[in-house]
Design a protein around this motif. Structure first.
Motif, PDB file in Angstrom:
ATOM      1  N   SER A 177       0.856  -1.189   0.000  1.00 24.55           N
ATOM      2  CA  SER A 177       0.000   0.000   0.000  1.00 24.55           C
ATOM      3  C   SER A 177       0.890   1.237   0.000  1.00 24.55           C
ATOM      4  O   SER A 177       1.778   1.369   0.850  1.00 24.55           O
ATOM      5  N   VAL A 178       0.636   2.133  -0.938  1.00 24.56           N
ATOM      6  CA  VAL A 178       1.489   3.307  -1.142  1.00 24.56           C
ATOM      7  C   VAL A 178       0.713   4.566  -0.769  1.00 24.56           C
ATOM      8  O   VAL A 178      -0.440   4.734  -1.162  1.00 24.56           O
ATOM      9  N   GLN A 216      -4.507   5.533 -11.021  1.00 21.70           N
ATOM     10  CA  GLN A 216      -3.273   5.464 -10.244  1.00 21.70           C
ATOM     11  C   GLN A 216      -3.441   4.444  -9.127  1.00 21.70           C
ATOM     12  O   GLN A 216      -4.311   4.571  -8.268  1.00 21.70           O
ATOM     13  N   PRO A 217      -2.649   3.383  -9.111  1.00 23.44           N
ATOM     14  CA  PRO A 217      -2.827   2.360  -8.077  1.00 23.44           C
ATOM     15  C   PRO A 217      -2.344   2.850  -6.712  1.00 23.44           C
ATOM     16  O   PRO A 217      -1.306   3.504  -6.605  1.00 23.44           O
ATOM     17  N   ALA A 225       0.565  -5.531 -10.584  1.00 17.57           N
ATOM     18  CA  ALA A 225      -0.849  -5.312 -10.891  1.00 17.57           C
ATOM     19  C   ALA A 225      -1.467  -4.439  -9.817  1.00 17.57           C
ATOM     20  O   ALA A 225      -0.976  -4.369  -8.679  1.00 17.57           O
ATOM     21  N   ASN A 226      -2.548  -3.735 -10.199  1.00 19.33           N
ATOM     22  CA  ASN A 226      -3.327  -2.971  -9.230  1.00 19.33           C
ATOM     23  C   ASN A 226      -4.056  -3.977  -8.346  1.00 19.33           C
ATOM     24  O   ASN A 226      -4.895  -4.739  -8.817  1.00 19.33           O
ATOM     25  N   ALA A 227      -3.729  -4.006  -7.051  1.00 16.99           N
ATOM     26  CA  ALA A 227      -4.290  -5.021  -6.160  1.00 16.99           C
ATOM     27  C   ALA A 227      -5.784  -4.854  -5.961  1.00 16.99           C
ATOM     28  O   ALA A 227      -6.461  -5.810  -5.568  1.00 16.99           O
ATOM     29  N   VAL A 228      -6.332  -3.673  -6.243  1.00 16.25           N
ATOM     30  CA  VAL A 228      -7.766  -3.423  -6.046  1.00 16.25           C
ATOM     31  C   VAL A 228      -8.550  -3.783  -7.301  1.00 16.25           C
ATOM     32  O   VAL A 228      -9.543  -4.524  -7.252  1.00 16.25           O
TER      33      VAL A 228
END
Length: 481
Positions: free
Chosen positions: A370-371, A427-428, A445-448
């Protein structure tokens, strides 16, 4: 120069046993005999008592299969050389080193015209102003150029062969993974089939019991309600008869008759008892164990088919002094204030990075980062080789043992040999990093949303570690383990 007799003898050796002519596109079958491709193809197509599986060689009668014959390139080159010798022998018997125009021996080479010259040619006016050298002197520089070209070509051929070997290994690993997944799917669905059959039996047995209980209560209800109907029918008939009698008979015992009718107690039985009704309403709850088992099945199946979730933590021994790590080693924040961190060979001293405590030497692993870049800055996530540079400038690219992407305010870049800005739908804020060590894939990959971000292809030979970098006040990340 080969004599005409020797050339003829060689021609006889390269004849096709089927057409008796010179071999054309020669192919070899299992027994080792050679034929023209076209002749052998037509031979295989001739209808006969033999099936394709029992075709035999036209010479030795050894069985062969049509799909097994293979091109004989060496023999094809021999045929080509023999035909060239035949052509030379038909043109005449002049010496190969003789000038075709003057019949003199060739000694010189004109570099301007790239022509081989005899003495007469050299003295001719056409080459008077040109650079003319003896053949061996002229050939020297060209030999050097050929050697350089050969060295380059051999090197490139080796690189291509290495790529071929690496990709073939990758394909074999993927085939093995697919075969393993196939067995896992078969095993898991066989287990699910048994589970469904068992649960079906349980639910049907419970429904059967409910059905029997309903029918039993129906019988009891019919018995009770029939008794009540009979009792009330008797009273109705008595009153109807009383009502039809003369006044003297009607008034006889009229008060007791009316009291008996007015004080009657009407029992109103229920066809289904409240307890049975509640059991029927609660029946869907009986499927909850099946629901839980289905959920476990799907979770296990996805786990078996997907990457193994990695339980990772940050390694404070590698952390740059500008990174503040949480006590549980699951979060990091950038700070311009240097921490009092003792220097060690493992610690980054220029790149504001940190590694995970444990690395991987095989398998398929995934973790989520998580960023938080609410105040600007950037975050880099990926994997690095164990021998990645820790001191001095670190270039974030695969050649340096770094396979990573950088998330900054408003854009994402893949850090290849040259950084590539990526076009993403959004934007992930949570990035899933997946590592397939044997195949050599590092996928982001975008985890969401599960939107694919980028995939690196590498060839891992050393241990690799999850890698994280931060830059800019307020930038931070956390591990979702």
């Amino acid at each position: 120069m080969a004599s005409a007799a020797s050339v003829t003898s060689l021609v006889d050796e390269v004849n096709c046993p089927i057409c008796q002519g010179t071999l054309r596109e020669p192919v070899t079958i299992d027994c080792g005999h050679n034929f023209c491709r076209g002749c052998l193809t037509r031979f295989c197509e001739i209808p006969g008592p033999e099936s394709e599986e029992s075709l035999t060689c036209p010479l030795c009668k050894e069985p062969f299969r049509p799909g097994t014959f293979r091109p004989n390139w060496q023999l094809a080159n021999v045929v080509e050389n023999i035909e060239r010798l035949q052509l030379v022998s038909t043109l005449g018997t002049a010496e190969e080193d003789d000038c075709p125009e003057h019949g003199e021996k060739v000694y010189f080479f004109c570099e301007d015209d790239e022509a081989q010259l005899c003495v007469v040619c050299r003295e001719a006016g056409a080459h008077a102003a040109h650079t003319v050298r003896f053949l061996e002197d002229a050939a020297g520089p060209y030999r050097e150029q050929i050697q350089k070209c050969l060295a380059c070509l051999r090197k490139e051929r080796e690189e291509i062969q290495e790529i071929q070997s690496r990709e073939n290994k990758r394909i074999q690993v993927l085939l093995t993974q697919v075969a393993t997944k196939r067995q896992q799917v078969i095993s898991e669905f066989a287990h699910l089939s048994r589970l469904l059959e068992e649960q079906q039996g349980i639910l049907l047995a419970q429904l059967e019991k409910l059905d029997g209980d309903i029918l039993k209560q129906q019988e009891e209800f019919e018995f009770l309600i029939s008794g009540e109907i009979y009792r009330f029918s008797t009273l109705v008939e008595e009153l109807e008869e009383k009502n039809e009698r003369p006044a003297r008979e009607l008034l006889t015992d009229i008060r007791s008759t009316l009291i008996r009718c007015e004080t009657r107690k009407c029992r109103k039985p229920e066809a289904v008892s409240p307890e049975l009704g509640q059991r029927i309403r609660d029946f869907p709850q009986q499927a909850l164990p099946l629901q839980r088992e289905m959920k476990k099945f799907l979770e296990k199946l996805c786990f078996e088919l997907d990457y193994e979730p990695a339980q990772i933590s940050l390694d404070p021994q590698t952390s740059h002094p500008k990174l503040l790590l949480s006590e549980d080693l699951q979060r990091a924040r950038f700070s311009y204030k240097w921490q009092n961190s003792p220097d060690s060979p493992q610690r980054f001293d220029r790149a504001t990075c940190v590694l995970a405590h444990s690395g991987f030497t095989g398998g398929r692993h995934a973790w989520v980062v998580s960023v938080d870049l609410a105040h600007g800055g950037s975050c880099t996530v990926g994997v690095v080789s164990e021998d990645v540079r820790r001191k001095g400038e670190l270039r974030l690219r695969p050649e340096e043992g770094v396979w990573a992407v950088r998330l900054a305010w408003g854009f994402v870049s893949a850090l290849g040999s040259f950084p590539t800005r990526l076009a993403l739908e959004e934007q992930p804020r949570q990035v899933q990093v997946s590592l397939d060590y044997e195949v050599g894939w590092v996928t982001f990959a975008n985890a969401v949303t599960q939107e694919h971000i980028y995939t690196f292809t590498a060839s891992f030979t050393r241990e690799v570690f999850p890698f994280f970098g931060l830059w800019g006040r307020g930038s931070s990340f956390s591990l979702n383990c």
